[in-house]
Write a protein that holds these residues in place. Structure first.
Motif, PDB file in Angstrom:
ATOM      1  N   ARG A   7       0.800  -1.168   0.026  1.00  0.00           N
ATOM      2  CA  ARG A   7       0.136   0.013  -0.154  1.00  0.00           C
ATOM      3  C   ARG A   7       1.018   1.098  -0.117  1.00  0.00           C
ATOM      4  NH1 ARG A   7      -3.706  -0.265   5.004  1.00  0.00           N
ATOM      5  NH2 ARG A   7      -3.258  -2.298   4.934  1.00  0.00           N
ATOM      6  N   ASP A   8       0.190   2.581  -0.357  1.00  0.00           N
ATOM      7  CA  ASP A   8       0.804   3.653  -0.382  1.00  0.00           C
ATOM      8  C   ASP A   8      -0.448   4.547  -0.207  1.00  0.00           C
ATOM      9  OD1 ASP A   8      -0.430   4.310  -2.844  1.00  0.00           O
ATOM     10  OD2 ASP A   8       1.236   4.519  -3.837  1.00  0.00           O
ATOM     11  N   ALA A   9      -0.313   6.014  -0.277  1.00  0.00           N
ATOM     12  CA  ALA A   9      -1.400   6.673   0.047  1.00  0.00           C
ATOM     13  C   ALA A   9      -2.665   6.456  -0.810  1.00  0.00           C
ATOM     14  CB  ALA A   9      -1.029   8.457  -0.137  1.00  0.00           C
ATOM     15  N   ALA A  10      -2.457   5.970  -1.977  1.00  0.00           N
ATOM     16  CA  ALA A  10      -3.654   5.905  -2.880  1.00  0.00           C
ATOM     17  C   ALA A  10      -4.040   4.386  -3.129  1.00  0.00           C
ATOM     18  CB  ALA A  10      -3.331   6.498  -4.174  1.00  0.00           C
ATOM     19  N   TRP A  11      -3.061   3.419  -3.156  1.00  0.00           N
ATOM     20  CA  TRP A  11      -3.173   2.127  -3.728  1.00  0.00           C
ATOM     21  C   TRP A  11      -3.203   1.109  -2.513  1.00  0.00           C
ATOM     22  CZ3 TRP A  11      -4.485   0.541  -8.408  1.00  0.00           C
ATOM     23  CH2 TRP A  11      -4.275   1.372  -9.659  1.00  0.00           C
ATOM     24  N   ARG A  12      -3.719   0.072  -2.472  1.00  0.00           N
ATOM     25  CA  ARG A  12      -3.708  -1.055  -1.640  1.00  0.00           C
ATOM     26  C   ARG A  12      -4.069  -2.513  -2.410  1.00  0.00           C
ATOM     27  NH1 ARG A  12      -6.971  -4.667   2.479  1.00  0.00           N
ATOM     28  NH2 ARG A  12      -8.896  -3.879   1.030  1.00  0.00           N
ATOM     29  N   VAL A  13      -3.100  -3.419  -2.569  1.00  0.00           N
ATOM     30  CA  VAL A  13      -3.027  -4.370  -3.216  1.00  0.00           C
ATOM     31  C   VAL A  13      -2.855  -5.680  -2.277  1.00  0.00           C
ATOM     32  CG1 VAL A  13      -2.071  -5.756  -5.116  1.00  0.00           C
ATOM     33  CG2 VAL A  13      -2.266  -3.355  -5.315  1.00  0.00           C
ATOM     34  N   ARG A  14      -3.693  -6.602  -2.310  1.00  0.00           N
ATOM     35  CA  ARG A  14      -3.460  -7.959  -1.334  1.00  0.00           C
ATOM     36  C   ARG A  14      -3.009  -9.030  -2.303  1.00  0.00           C
ATOM     37  NH1 ARG A  14      -9.143  -8.031   1.153  1.00  0.00           N
ATOM     38  NH2 ARG A  14      -8.851 -10.391   0.851  1.00  0.00           N
ATOM     39  N   VAL A  15      -1.927  -9.584  -1.956  1.00  0.00           N
ATOM     40  CA  VAL A  15      -1.220 -10.612  -2.579  1.00  0.00           C
ATOM     41  C   VAL A  15      -1.310 -11.879  -1.812  1.00  0.00           C
ATOM     42  CG1 VAL A  15       0.847 -11.380  -3.912  1.00  0.00           C
ATOM     43  CG2 VAL A  15       0.566  -8.844  -3.573  1.00  0.00           C
ATOM     44  N   GLN A  16      -1.746 -13.070  -2.477  1.00  0.00           N
ATOM     45  CA  GLN A  16      -1.664 -14.433  -2.201  1.00  0.00           C
ATOM     46  C   GLN A  16      -0.527 -15.158  -2.494  1.00  0.00           C
ATOM     47  OE1 GLN A  16      -4.259 -14.990   0.109  1.00  0.00           O
ATOM     48  NE2 GLN A  16      -4.897 -12.813  -0.204  1.00  0.00           N
ATOM     49  N   PRO A  17       0.534 -15.229  -1.693  1.00  0.00           N
ATOM     50  CA  PRO A  17       1.739 -16.129  -2.066  1.00  0.00           C
ATOM     51  C   PRO A  17       1.312 -17.573  -2.419  1.00  0.00           C
ATOM     52  CG  PRO A  17       2.255 -14.540  -0.392  1.00  0.00           C
ATOM     53  CD  PRO A  17       0.814 -14.635  -0.542  1.00  0.00           C
ATOM     54  N   GLN A  18       0.657 -18.050  -1.364  1.00  0.00           N
ATOM     55  CA  GLN A  18       0.102 -19.535  -1.421  1.00  0.00           C
ATOM     56  C   GLN A  18      -0.734 -19.718  -2.525  1.00  0.00           C
ATOM     57  OE1 GLN A  18      -1.030 -17.383   0.623  1.00  0.00           O
ATOM     58  NE2 GLN A  18      -3.123 -17.671   0.991  1.00  0.00           N
ATOM     59  N   ARG A  19      -0.940 -18.762  -3.499  1.00  0.00           N
ATOM     60  CA  ARG A  19      -1.952 -19.177  -4.472  1.00  0.00           C
ATOM     61  C   ARG A  19      -1.073 -18.368  -5.704  1.00  0.00           C
ATOM     62  NH1 ARG A  19      -6.756 -17.918  -0.905  1.00  0.00           N
ATOM     63  NH2 ARG A  19      -7.397 -19.997  -0.686  1.00  0.00           N
ATOM     64  N   GLY A  20       0.046 -18.712  -5.770  1.00  0.00           N
ATOM     65  CA  GLY A  20       0.774 -18.419  -7.182  1.00  0.00           C
ATOM     66  C   GLY A  20       0.977 -16.897  -7.436  1.00  0.00           C
TER      67      GLY A  20
END
Length: 87
Positions: A7-20
């Motif tokens: 995340r930063d001031a504008a973006w939020r991204v959730r990454v799932q390492p266990q799902r590639g």
């Protein structure tokens, strides 16, 4: 392994390492940018919005390309199909 949140001031991204490395959220200023889709195999019931195409996207024609003056040959990864496919 748990999810990774970038995340930063504008973006939020959730990454799932266990799902590639798939994404389970991609938001800009609280607004969803990518829609979630309930996934079948290989992760039944997972709600994901993006699969990374690595180490390259799409296909490489005839499983070879030129880089820096050298021809690079890849192994095709589908039987009876001459092209290398992502993943």
């Amino acid at each position: 392994m748990t999810e990774v949140v970038l995340r930063d001031a504008a973006w939020r991204v959730r990454v799932q390492p266990q799902r590639g490395g798939s994404l389970s959220a991609c938001e800009f200023r609280g607004q969803a940018i990518l829609a979630l889709v309930r996934e079948p195999d290989p992760w039944p019931g997972a709600e994901l919005c993006y699969y990374p195409l690595v180490p390259f996207g799409n296909r490489i024609a005839n499983s070879r390309f030129t880089f820096d003056g050298r021809e690079i040959r890849l192994e095709p990864n589908l039987r009876d199909y001459p092209h290398a496919i992502h993943g």
